[in-house]
Scaffold this motif. Sequence first.
Motif, PDB file in Angstrom:
ATOM      1  N   LYS A 365       0.838  -1.208   0.000  1.00 24.73           N
ATOM      2  CA  LYS A 365       0.000   0.000   0.000  1.00 24.73           C
ATOM      3  C   LYS A 365       0.868   1.251   0.000  1.00 24.73           C
ATOM      4  CE  LYS A 365      -4.390  -1.526   0.789  1.00 24.73           C
ATOM      5  NZ  LYS A 365      -5.634  -1.040   0.154  1.00 24.73           N
ATOM      6  N   PHE A 366       1.935   1.213   0.784  1.00 22.45           N
ATOM      7  CA  PHE A 366       2.837   2.360   0.882  1.00 22.45           C
ATOM      8  C   PHE A 366       3.380   2.740  -0.492  1.00 22.45           C
ATOM      9  CE2 PHE A 366       7.131   4.098   1.410  1.00 22.45           C
ATOM     10  CZ  PHE A 366       6.904   5.133   2.308  1.00 22.45           C
ATOM     11  N   ASN A 367       3.767   1.744  -1.278  1.00 23.84           N
ATOM     12  CA  ASN A 367       4.329   2.005  -2.603  1.00 23.84           C
ATOM     13  C   ASN A 367       3.251   2.339  -3.630  1.00 23.84           C
ATOM     14  OD1 ASN A 367       7.051   1.505  -1.822  1.00 23.84           O
ATOM     15  ND2 ASN A 367       6.667  -0.694  -1.909  1.00 23.84           N
ATOM     16  N   ASP A 368       2.172   1.563  -3.640  1.00 29.18           N
ATOM     17  CA  ASP A 368       1.123   1.757  -4.646  1.00 29.18           C
ATOM     18  C   ASP A 368       0.409   3.095  -4.486  1.00 29.18           C
ATOM     19  OD1 ASP A 368       1.793  -0.736  -5.555  1.00 29.18           O
ATOM     20  OD2 ASP A 368       0.051  -1.757  -4.672  1.00 29.18           O
ATOM     21  N   LEU A 369       0.230   3.546  -3.239  1.00 26.62           N
ATOM     22  CA  LEU A 369      -0.520   4.773  -2.971  1.00 26.62           C
ATOM     23  C   LEU A 369       0.372   6.011  -2.907  1.00 26.62           C
ATOM     24  CD1 LEU A 369      -2.981   3.431  -0.225  1.00 26.62           C
ATOM     25  CD2 LEU A 369      -3.343   3.605  -2.696  1.00 26.62           C
ATOM     26  N   LYS A 370       1.671   5.830  -3.187  1.00 26.62           N
ATOM     27  CA  LYS A 370       2.631   6.952  -3.181  1.00 26.62           C
ATOM     28  C   LYS A 370       2.643   7.679  -1.838  1.00 26.62           C
ATOM     29  CE  LYS A 370       2.266   7.653  -8.187  1.00 26.62           C
ATOM     30  NZ  LYS A 370       2.014   8.603  -9.284  1.00 26.62           N
ATOM     31  N   LEU A 371       2.633   6.893  -0.777  1.00 24.06           N
ATOM     32  CA  LEU A 371       2.521   7.492   0.547  1.00 24.06           C
ATOM     33  C   LEU A 371       3.772   8.233   0.988  1.00 24.06           C
ATOM     34  CD1 LEU A 371       0.478   4.857   2.590  1.00 24.06           C
ATOM     35  CD2 LEU A 371      -0.315   6.854   1.320  1.00 24.06           C
ATOM     36  N   GLU A 372       4.920   7.902   0.421  1.00 25.14           N
ATOM     37  CA  GLU A 372       6.124   8.647   0.803  1.00 25.14           C
ATOM     38  C   GLU A 372       6.013  10.097   0.337  1.00 25.14           C
ATOM     39  OE1 GLU A 372      10.966   8.277   0.900  1.00 25.14           O
ATOM     40  OE2 GLU A 372       9.826   6.892  -0.354  1.00 25.14           O
ATOM     41  N   ASP A 373       5.544  10.305  -0.899  1.00 21.71           N
ATOM     42  CA  ASP A 373       5.370  11.664  -1.404  1.00 21.71           C
ATOM     43  C   ASP A 373       4.291  12.397  -0.615  1.00 21.71           C
ATOM     44  OD1 ASP A 373       7.259  11.151  -3.364  1.00 21.71           O
ATOM     45  OD2 ASP A 373       5.775  10.545  -4.858  1.00 21.71           O
ATOM     46  N   ILE A 374       3.184  11.700  -0.344  1.00 19.06           N
ATOM     47  CA  ILE A 374       2.083  12.317   0.399  1.00 19.06           C
ATOM     48  C   ILE A 374       2.530  12.684   1.813  1.00 19.06           C
ATOM     49  CG2 ILE A 374      -0.169  11.831   1.440  1.00 19.06           C
ATOM     50  CD1 ILE A 374      -0.773  10.109  -1.045  1.00 19.06           C
ATOM     51  N   ALA A 375       3.189  11.743   2.478  1.00 19.40           N
ATOM     52  CA  ALA A 375       3.596  11.974   3.863  1.00 19.40           C
ATOM     53  C   ALA A 375       4.647  13.071   3.988  1.00 19.40           C
ATOM     54  CB  ALA A 375       4.115  10.678   4.476  1.00 19.40           C
ATOM     55  N   GLY A 389      15.017  21.147   8.053  1.00 16.51           N
ATOM     56  CA  GLY A 389      14.775  22.181   9.044  1.00 16.51           C
ATOM     57  C   GLY A 389      14.523  23.556   8.467  1.00 16.51           C
ATOM     58  N   LYS A 390      14.376  23.653   7.141  1.00 17.25           N
ATOM     59  CA  LYS A 390      14.108  24.939   6.508  1.00 17.25           C
ATOM     60  C   LYS A 390      12.606  25.219   6.505  1.00 17.25           C
ATOM     61  CE  LYS A 390      18.099  24.514   3.394  1.00 17.25           C
ATOM     62  NZ  LYS A 390      18.538  24.411   1.977  1.00 17.25           N
ATOM     63  N   ALA A 391      12.247  26.456   6.799  1.00 15.23           N
ATOM     64  CA  ALA A 391      10.833  26.829   6.838  1.00 15.23           C
ATOM     65  C   ALA A 391      10.208  26.659   5.454  1.00 15.23           C
ATOM     66  CB  ALA A 391      10.682  28.267   7.311  1.00 15.23           C
ATOM     67  N   VAL A 392       9.003  26.112   5.426  1.00 13.81           N
ATOM     68  CA  VAL A 392       8.306  25.931   4.146  1.00 13.81           C
ATOM     69  C   VAL A 392       7.370  27.111   3.912  1.00 13.81           C
ATOM     70  CG1 VAL A 392       8.434  23.419   4.127  1.00 13.81           C
ATOM     71  CG2 VAL A 392       6.537  24.524   5.277  1.00 13.81           C
ATOM     72  N   LYS A 393       7.365  27.595   2.680  1.00  8.59           N
ATOM     73  CA  LYS A 393       6.532  28.720   2.299  1.00  8.59           C
ATOM     74  C   LYS A 393       5.197  28.220   1.742  1.00  8.59           C
ATOM     75  CE  LYS A 393       9.828  31.641   3.280  1.00  8.59           C
ATOM     76  NZ  LYS A 393       9.713  32.534   4.449  1.00  8.59           N
ATOM     77  N   ARG A 394       4.201  29.076   1.881  1.00  9.02           N
ATOM     78  CA  ARG A 394       2.856  28.719   1.427  1.00  9.02           C
ATOM     79  C   ARG A 394       2.829  28.412  -0.057  1.00  9.02           C
ATOM     80  NH1 ARG A 394      -1.753  32.180   0.407  1.00  9.02           N
ATOM     81  NH2 ARG A 394      -3.725  31.180   0.971  1.00  9.02           N
ATOM     82  N   ASN A 395       3.548  29.184  -0.846  1.00  9.49           N
ATOM     83  CA  ASN A 395       3.541  28.974  -2.299  1.00  9.49           C
ATOM     84  C   ASN A 395       4.171  27.639  -2.679  1.00  9.49           C
ATOM     85  OD1 ASN A 395       2.299  31.410  -2.740  1.00  9.49           O
ATOM     86  ND2 ASN A 395       4.207  32.538  -3.140  1.00  9.49           N
ATOM     87  N   SER A 396       5.257  27.272  -1.994  1.00 15.45           N
ATOM     88  CA  SER A 396       5.904  26.004  -2.311  1.00 15.45           C
ATOM     89  C   SER A 396       5.014  24.828  -1.921  1.00 15.45           C
ATOM     90  CB  SER A 396       7.262  25.890  -1.610  1.00 15.45           C
ATOM     91  OG  SER A 396       7.107  25.813  -0.206  1.00 15.45           O
ATOM     92  N   VAL A 397       4.252  25.012  -0.848  1.00 13.07           N
ATOM     93  CA  VAL A 397       3.337  23.948  -0.421  1.00 13.07           C
ATOM     94  C   VAL A 397       2.228  23.761  -1.451  1.00 13.07           C
ATOM     95  CG1 VAL A 397       1.639  23.250   1.307  1.00 13.07           C
ATOM     96  CG2 VAL A 397       3.821  24.226   2.033  1.00 13.07           C
ATOM     97  N   THR A 398       1.612  24.848  -1.888  1.00 10.35           N
ATOM     98  CA  THR A 398       0.521  24.730  -2.864  1.00 10.35           C
ATOM     99  C   THR A 398       1.030  24.138  -4.177  1.00 10.35           C
ATOM    100  OG1 THR A 398       0.894  27.058  -3.495  1.00 10.35           O
ATOM    101  CG2 THR A 398      -0.852  26.601  -1.902  1.00 10.35           C
ATOM    102  N   THR A 399       2.258  24.474  -4.551  1.00  6.02           N
ATOM    103  CA  THR A 399       2.838  23.889  -5.763  1.00  6.02           C
ATOM    104  C   THR A 399       3.036  22.389  -5.587  1.00  6.02           C
ATOM    105  OG1 THR A 399       3.988  25.958  -6.288  1.00  6.02           O
ATOM    106  CG2 THR A 399       4.783  23.951  -7.355  1.00  6.02           C
ATOM    107  N   GLY A 400       3.580  21.995  -4.448  1.00  9.18           N
ATOM    108  CA  GLY A 400       3.800  20.577  -4.182  1.00  9.18           C
ATOM    109  C   GLY A 400       2.498  19.802  -4.110  1.00  9.18           C
ATOM    110  N   LEU A 401       1.478  20.399  -3.480  1.00  7.86           N
ATOM    111  CA  LEU A 401       0.184  19.725  -3.364  1.00  7.86           C
ATOM    112  C   LEU A 401      -0.495  19.569  -4.717  1.00  7.86           C
ATOM    113  CD1 LEU A 401      -1.549  21.086  -0.116  1.00  7.86           C
ATOM    114  CD2 LEU A 401      -0.136  19.070  -0.430  1.00  7.86           C
ATOM    115  N   SER A 402      -0.389  20.582  -5.559  1.00 10.12           N
ATOM    116  CA  SER A 402      -1.072  20.533  -6.855  1.00 10.12           C
ATOM    117  C   SER A 402      -0.616  19.330  -7.667  1.00 10.12           C
ATOM    118  CB  SER A 402      -0.842  21.836  -7.631  1.00 10.12           C
ATOM    119  OG  SER A 402       0.542  22.017  -7.910  1.00 10.12           O
ATOM    120  N   THR A 403       0.671  18.990  -7.564  1.00  9.34           N
ATOM    121  CA  THR A 403       1.187  17.817  -8.296  1.00  9.34           C
ATOM    122  C   THR A 403       0.508  16.540  -7.818  1.00  9.34           C
ATOM    123  OG1 THR A 403       3.333  18.902  -8.532  1.00  9.34           O
ATOM    124  CG2 THR A 403       3.262  16.519  -8.884  1.00  9.34           C
ATOM    125  N   LEU A 404       0.299  16.443  -6.524  1.00  4.76           N
ATOM    126  CA  LEU A 404      -0.330  15.248  -5.964  1.00  4.76           C
ATOM    127  C   LEU A 404      -1.833  15.226  -6.218  1.00  4.76           C
ATOM    128  CD1 LEU A 404       1.535  15.138  -2.518  1.00  4.76           C
ATOM    129  CD2 LEU A 404       2.007  13.741  -4.530  1.00  4.76           C
TER     130      LEU A 404
END
Length: 630
Positions: A365-375, A389-404
């Motif tokens: 399930k971990f591999n088939d559902l791409k849980l590493e990318d999601i997690a 440990g680098k702060a994540v910005k809102r824009n980078s998060v929305t970009t990363g989420l859109s791919t998923l």
Amino acid sequence: DLRSLTADRLITMAKTTCADQDWKVLVVDGNSVRVVSTACRLSEMTEEGISLIENVELDRQPMPNMHAIYFLTPSWSSVKRLCSDFQEGKPPKYAAAHVYFTSQPTDETLFPIKQCKLLLDRLKTFKVLNTEYLAMESQVFSLDLPQAFHVMFGKAKQEERSSMQMMIANRLATLCVSLGVRPIVRYRATTPPHSDVSEVIARALELQLDRLEKQAESSNIGLWFNSATEKTTFLIVDRCGDLLSPLLHEFTYQAMAQDLLEIQGDKYKYSFSGAGGQQVEKEVLLNDTDPLWPRIKHMHIADTIEFVLNEFNRFASENKAVGMVRGGVRELKEMAEAIQAMPQYKELVGKYSLHMDVVRKCMSKFNDLKLEDIATWEQNMSCHQDAEGKAVKRNSVTTGLSTLLVDKTIEISDKLRLILIYFLTMERNPQQQDNQGETLIDQLLGMAEAQHYAHLIANLDSLIQISTPASSRSSMRKFLKWGSKEKTGDVSYNISRYRPPLQELLELLTDSKLPIQSFPTVNPEDADAVSTGQDRPKNTSSELDAITLGMSTRSRPRTYMKEEKEEEGKQQAIRSPLIVFVVGGVTYSEMRAAYHVSQSLGRMILIGGTDMLTPKKFVDAIQRLHDELL
């Protein structure tokens, strides 16, 4: 060990009741049978003379020569069914009745019994056992009330809410009686218009404990047998205090299996190849009755794989089967082949076969559902920083989420969890619209083709409004970030950086540093006891031995395979337990945190909730928050 303590109470009931009878019948209802089946094995009851377990709610064959032990919840329906077994004009179903209630019945509930002459003539035992909870594990309990989330946080009628409050308080009181502790009750303080659920339940519990204490004193019965000198604290919090933890993917063995596999409670079905090559299906219990389970349930899944392989190789090297697994197995596939080559060790290798199956399915399930990318993005949002440990910005998060979110291979349930986590942790102004009149959340739902789940976001927002000031969503983000600060060296994997805020509360509570202003006592007189570490006066009894911390090295829980050294033969001091209860349900990550703090700080912590929460159950509960309760 809460589970053993509860089992002992039930087994003692069976053993000491009508001891002169070789065999007797145990009659239960829908709720009490769960109490019994969670704490005991059927074989344990059979050993004490229970020949048959029957449901009072169903028609049964009369057994006029048998004594019946009725173990029932004190509900109107169960009492009426009890009385119908001894109805005038009909032969009685049993020779005698021994009645035990899970909690204190009301006078109204007892009225039908007082009117049933045939039952009174055959009534040999009438007691209250005070076990109206499910002892899920040695340190975990559940009230088995999944509907509580809807009633306490949704738009239920006031009478429904009041009834639920009393039911919760009543069941928690039976836990205290079983443990023999009269606790100092504390709660998570809030100010209007925010949820006061914790305080309401805490006050109801205090009131119920007072009632039980007065009833016991009038009958010259001692309820509180735990004589530990340290205070017993019963801390009540509610799910609105942390809406994030139930949404995250967990990669410790127990939590991952509960999230990804079809497990009903602790029952799991799997199939394996039998001696003749045919497929055999088997139902097993994933709980502490399995000798491997206590050792691996809190391990990270990667460490679980390594542990199962090493244990199997150790077993093989100690048996003649070593010749069939030359050099030992190095991966799960080799282990499966080795197991099939050892039919003569069927019983011994069965436990390895089970966990091999669970681990393989989890990793598939971990591999088939791409849980590493999601997690990875779940952790980045929850901790507000990436693995470096680098702060994540809102824009980078929305970009990363859109791919998923546009990925057709990712399940809609996982996409919704990502959006809910984003809404909790990153969204500053949920009502802000673009030129097309869409909010960012609308856009994310559109990418996931999940526009019809907009009410899910609205329901979550309504929970946020009662848990934190509406004008300051940043306070929610600050609280979540506080809960996610992981100590150096605690993390084994980048997708397991977050820790639930409840862990911090448990550490403060155990060290007597939980601020009294934020978590006050119901009884003002207890405030000094909290600060001085003194407990209320209580009776003493040899039954104190029922509450101990002394877990063996083998059964000790672990956190991400971080070994904690223990001196051989060192005995843990007997100390009164700390009890933490989550209205709305407790998560598996919070359970793991309780074991971890308990072990690391040397104090028994019992943790429970109105229900055992998985991410699916939590999302479903939010989705149906304002539906009519069936």
